[in-house]
Design a protein around this motif. Structure first.
Motif, PDB file in Angstrom:
ATOM      1  N   ASP A 107      -3.614 -17.353   7.105  1.00 13.29           N
ATOM      2  CA  ASP A 107      -4.544 -18.258   7.747  1.00 13.29           C
ATOM      3  C   ASP A 107      -5.099 -17.662   9.037  1.00 13.29           C
ATOM      4  OD1 ASP A 107      -5.745 -20.788   7.509  1.00 13.29           O
ATOM      5  OD2 ASP A 107      -4.546 -21.475   9.214  1.00 13.29           O
ATOM      6  N   LYS A 108      -4.202 -17.118   9.814  1.00  7.63           N
ATOM      7  CA  LYS A 108      -4.618 -16.544  11.092  1.00  7.63           C
ATOM      8  C   LYS A 108      -5.537 -15.343  10.889  1.00  7.63           C
ATOM      9  CE  LYS A 108      -2.589 -15.321  15.528  1.00  7.63           C
ATOM     10  NZ  LYS A 108      -1.358 -15.547  16.332  1.00  7.63           N
ATOM     11  N   ILE A 109      -5.179 -14.504   9.921  1.00  6.69           N
ATOM     12  CA  ILE A 109      -6.011 -13.336   9.625  1.00  6.69           C
ATOM     13  C   ILE A 109      -7.389 -13.764   9.139  1.00  6.69           C
ATOM     14  CG2 ILE A 109      -6.277 -11.395   8.036  1.00  6.69           C
ATOM     15  CD1 ILE A 109      -3.281 -10.965   8.198  1.00  6.69           C
ATOM     16  N   GLN A 110      -7.408 -14.750   8.246  1.00 12.14           N
ATOM     17  CA  GLN A 110      -8.681 -15.197   7.691  1.00 12.14           C
ATOM     18  C   GLN A 110      -9.579 -15.763   8.797  1.00 12.14           C
ATOM     19  OE1 GLN A 110     -10.277 -15.460   4.153  1.00 12.14           O
ATOM     20  NE2 GLN A 110     -11.532 -15.255   5.983  1.00 12.14           N
ATOM     21  N   LYS A 111      -9.004 -16.556   9.676  1.00 10.13           N
ATOM     22  CA  LYS A 111      -9.824 -17.213  10.704  1.00 10.13           C
ATOM     23  C   LYS A 111     -10.533 -16.216  11.605  1.00 10.13           C
ATOM     24  CE  LYS A 111      -7.774 -21.742  11.083  1.00 10.13           C
ATOM     25  NZ  LYS A 111      -6.528 -22.371  11.545  1.00 10.13           N
ATOM     26  N   GLN A 112      -9.877 -15.096  11.845  1.00  9.66           N
ATOM     27  CA  GLN A 112     -10.504 -14.094  12.711  1.00  9.66           C
ATOM     28  C   GLN A 112     -11.687 -13.415  12.041  1.00  9.66           C
ATOM     29  OE1 GLN A 112      -7.521 -11.404  14.094  1.00  9.66           O
ATOM     30  NE2 GLN A 112      -6.227 -13.050  14.896  1.00  9.66           N
ATOM     31  N   LEU A 113     -11.804 -13.629  10.735  1.00 12.27           N
ATOM     32  CA  LEU A 113     -12.917 -12.990  10.013  1.00 12.27           C
ATOM     33  C   LEU A 113     -13.997 -14.010   9.658  1.00 12.27           C
ATOM     34  CD1 LEU A 113     -10.907 -10.488   7.811  1.00 12.27           C
ATOM     35  CD2 LEU A 113     -11.990 -10.122  10.031  1.00 12.27           C
ATOM     36  N   ILE A 114     -14.016 -15.134  10.381  1.00 15.61           N
ATOM     37  CA  ILE A 114     -15.093 -16.113  10.246  1.00 15.61           C
ATOM     38  C   ILE A 114     -16.015 -15.938  11.457  1.00 15.61           C
ATOM     39  CG2 ILE A 114     -15.645 -18.581  10.154  1.00 15.61           C
ATOM     40  CD1 ILE A 114     -12.871 -19.024   8.955  1.00 15.61           C
ATOM     41  N   PHE A 115     -17.294 -15.885  11.180  1.00 16.53           N
ATOM     42  CA  PHE A 115     -18.260 -15.613  12.237  1.00 16.53           C
ATOM     43  C   PHE A 115     -19.346 -16.683  12.246  1.00 16.53           C
ATOM     44  CE2 PHE A 115     -16.573 -11.716  10.476  1.00 16.53           C
ATOM     45  CZ  PHE A 115     -16.123 -11.041  11.592  1.00 16.53           C
ATOM     46  N   PRO A 116     -19.896 -16.990  13.417  1.00 16.29           N
ATOM     47  CA  PRO A 116     -21.030 -17.917  13.425  1.00 16.29           C
ATOM     48  C   PRO A 116     -22.241 -17.248  12.793  1.00 16.29           C
ATOM     49  CG  PRO A 116     -20.664 -17.010  15.617  1.00 16.29           C
ATOM     50  CD  PRO A 116     -19.544 -16.516  14.756  1.00 16.29           C
ATOM     51  N   LYS A 117     -23.095 -18.045  12.174  1.00 18.20           N
ATOM     52  CA  LYS A 117     -24.288 -17.470  11.555  1.00 18.20           C
ATOM     53  C   LYS A 117     -25.271 -16.981  12.587  1.00 18.20           C
ATOM     54  CE  LYS A 117     -24.900 -19.507   7.050  1.00 18.20           C
ATOM     55  NZ  LYS A 117     -25.797 -20.314   6.228  1.00 18.20           N
ATOM     56  N   LEU A 118     -26.140 -16.094  12.156  1.00 16.12           N
ATOM     57  CA  LEU A 118     -27.124 -15.558  13.080  1.00 16.12           C
ATOM     58  C   LEU A 118     -28.125 -16.620  13.491  1.00 16.12           C
ATOM     59  CD1 LEU A 118     -27.841 -11.973  11.848  1.00 16.12           C
ATOM     60  CD2 LEU A 118     -26.360 -12.822  13.671  1.00 16.12           C
ATOM     61  N   VAL A 119     -28.555 -17.428  12.527  1.00 12.96           N
ATOM     62  CA  VAL A 119     -29.488 -18.521  12.833  1.00 12.96           C
ATOM     63  C   VAL A 119     -28.700 -19.508  13.685  1.00 12.96           C
ATOM     64  CG1 VAL A 119     -31.050 -20.204  11.853  1.00 12.96           C
ATOM     65  CG2 VAL A 119     -30.406 -18.177  10.527  1.00 12.96           C
TER      66      VAL A 119
END
Ligand SMILES: [Mn+2]
Ligand SMILES: [Mn+2]
Lengths: 309, 225, 225, 309, 225, 225, 225, 225
Positions: free
Chosen positions: D127-139
């Motif tokens: 879970d922790k690893i996955q969360k760090q690979l979520i990014f806000p969209k460019l738009v």
């Protein structure tokens, strides 16, 4: 930012200090290898596309257009990926990085050999291929021989700046089609007076070295494309192509059987080549046998109408 | 069709020349391997020194034998066309590693320190850097050092058997430093990395010998640094 | 250490769920394979039509059997979590190719033209594009077409045996056009490319049948386009 | 320039027209695959370097500095290569491209798992690893939860702009360390209500999906690094590390033997894991046997002085 | 600790017995292979019949040779301990397939139809079903049939060369029926499935021979049923 | 210790002698391979005969080149210590097979029959039987024959392209007879067996060529014997 | 035509039955594998005993779990048609080996001796000999024993870490006796032979542990019998 | 066609003879392997000697068993046609290596020195040199010695366990000398070279045992010569 690993620390032992220097050398080399490897992958992909394009020449309404398109693509490859490799190899021993670019190079040779066969109906030699991969250095001292010989119809002759990707700092490939260099690069290198691996012949150029063995492996793959073309051409009603192709392939095949003991790789390719040749010979046979049932002039009529579909 | 034939004739010549050169290289590297074996035999004595064996003399004898190595490297370098080092280097890579290992051993036994690339190059009469001519590749230099640590951990054990309790302490400190040095490198997953993975066992072995000596009061616990 | 154990318990549940889903998929695809074999058996008759066989009726019968296929694809689609199509698609890839091949065969026999992706999707009740839900992958659609050409070249031969001289001409023209279509694609060196390499033999075979008919005056040389 | 192959020609047959559409779809997919593959290769190289750095922590004078350096590098990987992959995967089914990035991802998981083990002495969960690979969209619609939780000491918490490579248009990885998401991503996906593959949970983010099986393969590789560290620590005079590591490895080993039938890959890793565990067990054994020869307090003294060298 | 030793002594006896039995089986299967080769040599003549060769006589000669096969199967069956058929069956699997292939060929040449399991069992003197004693396994029976179709497609070609235009038509029809039969089966992904995938080439070859005859008017069209 | 050392010195001499002999053999077989490739190149012309090429002349040229082969075999035989043929025979096995293949091809092209072991032995100046001196091993003779059939099936195809319709009929008959001969052999599961398994494809290929000619009336049917 | 089709319908029933049986066996062996993994997890504790762990209790817990194994073997035996054991035995071979390994481990830990075939059979509720019904094949029994020795050599190491110096001595003696037993066997060149070749490493490992203990006086010398 | 047939008949005879001879050899070598296993079992006792075991008696017993080996080698030698040793030697290579290993072990245990080739030849009743008749190949002799060192390093460990502290010192010195001997050889990159690379582990193991004894004062230092 914290200090980089590569930097020297005051409290290092002399051994650690020495090893920090080693590290830089190792990293440099590995990074360069990696960059060349990626360029080679791109070349492989582009060359495969090129081959697909060239397979459409036979049976096309406008073969000249397709060949021009192919020449354009080859030229683009020179002025982008190959130029970048040449830059990476400048001042290096290219054999150190051969493993990084050999697969892209072989695929490129397959493509370019195919291109020249379609344009000129003959097997292009290594010398011509090598010369197209010689580039002037970036530190531009005026190069006398940069005027192109317009007699050459190959992709290298296309040197106008209409290609938008060819900006000012990207040099054009040079074409020494004057014969004073001879075919020195197919001559045995170890005994040759020039050293084409890495250091180019004069100090004003740099190059992507093409070892003869890679050239020959590319030629072997090219015969596979010849076979595809010959079989396809029968469907397109082209009755002469299989015989012409078979003649060419027999010459190559006989030659390969002479040096098929040189390496396991060559031996493997020779056996594939033999299979391809037999497929083309079978196509010739089929044309003969089927053609036997009606007079020759009527046969031509039939195939011409078939081809029109 | 004549031109096609020519191409193949040229290629055949290229193959022949390449073949002949490889044969010539093989002759030289065979002599090199022979020499390496001879030097090694001289140095094997360190593991079981007879009464009165002088380490300094042994090292001198071994070092003198490098003179012949110099001559062989000169012959080899002469044969390799400029900038084709890496085309053929697989043929002398292994023997070069062994020369480095032997040079490293001699320097450590004599001076208690790491041999430098410059010293190895001088001993063998080759250049230090690729740019300056025929050289020992950095990978091979490093591999030679790793082979040396294996020999040193063996020496630490045998020195105790011969009643020499200072040598193991010296070796242990040296091998630890080398280990620290190698840890600085970012090695790829190749032969060097694999060999380096074995280094930790040499370090451990040496530490254990020192430990054995220390708990028995055969060396002082604090004379280590 | 309790939390570490949780990590592995979670993973085991994940594996179990994955395993169960695969079992469920296998049940559906087995039924699909069975159905494909049945439709194929119906269509095999085209190669040796008995007196009075109606091609139109055959096609109708075969097409009606797709109704059951629709139901099976509905069941399958239901099982696949959103955006995990490619996680499991190897399990139905092959049978989908065969459905495409059969649909393509029916449409060609009936209308003499290429089936569209939309028609196949409609017959099987699936989406055309990935974005719109469960779909037939483009690779599989193309592979199905290539399987069809192989069957068509066989039909060209057998049609002549049955005394039907128009069918081969129609097939030859169609297969040539398909060949031209495939040449437009930049195929990677994969299964599709390999299968496409075999297409040329189908083209050739069809051309030869037309040639045989033409030189014997069984069809007019110029009624081909 | 000549017209592109992808363009439609007036004289095309309907079939050829259809295929020109197909071509675009195929090319898009292949190009995207190729771009992701190259990014993955970069991640592999950087992760290997990270692991080497982390192996220096045990026995270092200043482990905190090394860990900070590692956190920096991890953060940089997020904001460059992983962000680029996330962009490529936006709106795609990530399983379609998993083969392109799985090897880089696994090496990264090996590295980041090692990092957290050294920082927090426990196995980091997916879970922790996955969360760090979520990014806000460019738009960029303003994202409410962009305020960071400073409680987290991981590389993701380092969000100051002191890193010059982090320019304005490069978003920072988001850290949802609030627990409402639970460990949903290690839960069986097929039955889960969220669909982490490709489409992220809300429409304002994009992510690099980490399938549980890839996570577990990375964990298996991590145990190899644990073994290396344990053996090295003996040389450095650290007597407890082998036992602590052996305990951790036994937990992982026992867990793996329970699901070693799940795939051939997992089975292979389990057998390597067993070998590594036995090496560490042998180290523990050696310490015990040798320690038996003198009283415990003296043993500690001896090793302490040894470690000081 | 005597008991440990006893355990191993028992094991050794067991292993010896197994070893000896395998040797005995090998002797019989060698003779079987020899016989199969001889029958095959007799039947090879069908591809190049001399003037006046009688197919019926050929078949009779070949069938008579099965007598010796019966004897060999009797010897083999005798050796196999009750119900350990599947422990050793890999040793005669291949030769049994060849017997089936030869029996199938004879029956087709003589009667133009498919050999039954009962006929094969009778020719070799074995049981039809496992329950009734030593038998030919169904997998091997089917594999034998598939080997036969390959031989038949070759015969279709050679019959034309010998001027016999009816045989290919008969073979083509027969092979098509066999193909339809096999298509009904839901085969696992094993050797049988792989071999069945090759059957389509035999079908196609036969159809092409009939096509060649039809288009040249050497046999009539529409003569399919 | 001295005696141990002596023992190893003796060993080294033995090893050196073996090594040197192998080197000498390698030199001769390299020349043999070169010659084989040259003869092969001459004979490749049969596949693409120019106007006015005489098959008889070709055969004569090729046969004359065997003179050099005789000389090479003489040199080779001289080097092999009496009765150590099988210690080293792996080194010339392959090239001997190719000589047999070439001799077989020449004799068939000239006389339309199988070359005998005696003829091959005479051409190469070696003994027929092991007892009488340096010989061509029977395994290698047979392997050479099998290599020849592949070349012949290729020739059957190319002869038709060159307008020669009789050659394929002759080849097909010859290859069938060879096949019948080999079928009699009880081959072990070795290279020879594997190569023999490939023979059936050559037989089939030739039969199909004759079929193609027969069905078009280019050669008469029933001309089998 | 009807008869050919009928024959194949019969075949399909046979194949379906086989297919379904295999599915059913798979379900049982999956549960068996699950159980084996659970027992194994229980026994893993021996390598790292917590304060107050009783070996006897551990063995009791593990042995009790064999109760479920008995039930599973009952279900399995029920499904296998009389005397088709070897037709399907590859499906449970591996899991049976693991049951033997676990039973052997329990008996050794508890009683310090080799498990007998009778005990294993009793634990799993199967027959000892093939003649008496569903049994564990001898090959699988032996393979299970060999798997056990690897676990025991690991235990010898970990027992020392836990402060238990008698266990390694007991293990070393036991493993040596097993080795002597296996050496008597004339094994074929199969999986069993290959695994036996690995036994010597386990023997050596155990001997080295006993050596380490002896030289430090942690156990007395001469305590071998 | 008679001559073609003759060729094949001759070959069949040749193959049969070869096959039969191989069978006969296999019988003898099986007995040899059995004998080797028996001698080995006798000698295994050295690792765990019971109270009052006499090493001299053990050696005597083992040596006497070589009498049967002599007889078997006589039988073997008889079967091998003069000077076809290397045609078949792969069949006894491995077992000969084991005889050498056992002979070497006996001689070392009894006399503390290296066995000579002459002694091995005498024990087995064969010639020393190839020229003089059936012999043990040098490669196999060397391989046998290398196998012996592995057994000796194990003995060094177990001797300590049995309280014998002099044996390891003797072994260590002996193995070192062997190592020095092998270093003189210029080995090719073959099986022997690979096995020699393993020798260094045996040397190291022995040195470590001596170290363990020395540091604990169980043997005196400086006792090397
Ligand atoms: Mn290609
Ligand atoms: Mn790793």
């Amino acid at each position: 930012k914290p200090s980089k690993e590569g930097e020297s620390h005051a409290d290092d032992s002399p051994i650690v200090k020495a090893f920090r220097v080693f590290q830089k050398e190792l990293d440099n080399r590995n990074d360069r290898f990696e960059r060349i490897f990626k360029l080679s992958r791109d070349i492989t992909i582009e060359s495969k596309r090129l081959i697909f394009l060239l397979q459409r020449v036979i049976g096309s309404d406008d073969p000249e257009k397709l060949l021009a398109e192919a020449a354009e693509k080859i030229h683009e490859l020179h002025s982008t990926k190959f130029l970048e490799i040449a830059k990476e190899l400048e001042g290096q021993d290219s054999y150190q990085y051969l493993r990084a670019y050999t697969s892209g190079l072989q695929e490129y040779i397959e493509a370019v050999t195919f291109y020249y066969y379609l344009s000129e109906q003959r097997l292009v030699n290594l010398d011509k291929i090598q010369k197209q991969l010689i580039f002037p250095k970036l530190v531009s001292v005026p190069v006398e021989s940069s005027g192109t010989d317009s007699q050459e119809a190959g992709p290298d002759a296309k040197q106008d700046n209409s290609d938008p990707s060819c900006s000012d700092d990207q040099p054009k490939p040079m074409d020494h089609s004057d014969d004073n260099a001879g075919n020195s690069s197919t001559k045995p290198e170890p005994t040759g007076s020039v050293s084409p691996a890495g250091a180019s012949e004069d100090k004003k150029t740099m190059l992507v070295h093409v070892p003869p063995s890679e050239y020959m492996l590319g030629v072997a793959d090219f015969t596979g494309e010849l076979m595809r073309m010959a079989i396809n051409s029968v469907g397109a009603g082209n009755l002469d192509t299989p015989r012409v192709v078979a003649d060419m392939m027999r010459v190559i095949h006989n030659a390969f059987t002479v040096f098929d003991n040189a390496s396991r790789e060559l031996r493997k390719k020779t056996s594939v080549l033999r299979q391809s040749l037999q497929k083309v010979e079978t196509a010739c046979y089929t044309l003969t046998v089927r053609g036997s049932e009606i007079p020759q002039h009527m046969l031509t009529d039939v195939f011409t109408s078939t081809a029109a579909s | 069709m004549a031109s096609t034939q020519d191409i193949f004739t040229d290629f055949q010549e290229y193959l022949n020349a390449d073949h002949e050169l490889r044969e010539e290289i093989r002759v030289v590297t065979r002599d090199m391997n022979q020499l390496v074996r001879e030097i090694q035999t001289v140095l094997q004595v360190i593991h079981q020194p007879a009464q009165g064996t002088s380490m300094a003399e042994l090292c001198k004898t071994a070092e003198d034998m490098f003179g012949k190595g110099k001559e062989l490297y000169r012959q080899l370098a002469e044969k390799i066309p400029e900038n084709q080092y890496y085309r053929y280097s697989d043929m002398w890579r292994f023997v070069s590693q062994r020369f480095v290992y032997l040079a490293g051993l001699i320097v450590f036994l004599r001076d208690g320190r790491l041999v430098t690339r410059e010293e190895v190059a001088a001993l063998l009469g080759v250049a230090v850097q690729r740019e300056d001519g025929f050289h020992i590749d950095l990978d091979d230099f490093l591999m030679g050092l790793l082979n040396m640590t294996n020999e040193l951990s063996r020496l630490a054990v045998n020195a105790v058997t011969s009643g020499d309790y200072e040598r193991p302490v010296q070796i242990s400190r040296f091998v630890s430093q080398l280990d620290a040095g190698f840890r600085v490198l970012n090695l790829k997953n190749d032969a060097l990395r694999k060999r380096f993975d074995g280094l930790k066992y040499d370090v451990k072995k040496c530490e254990e010998v020192v430990y054995d000596l220390t708990i028995r009061g055969l060396v002082g616990a604090h004379n280590k640094d």
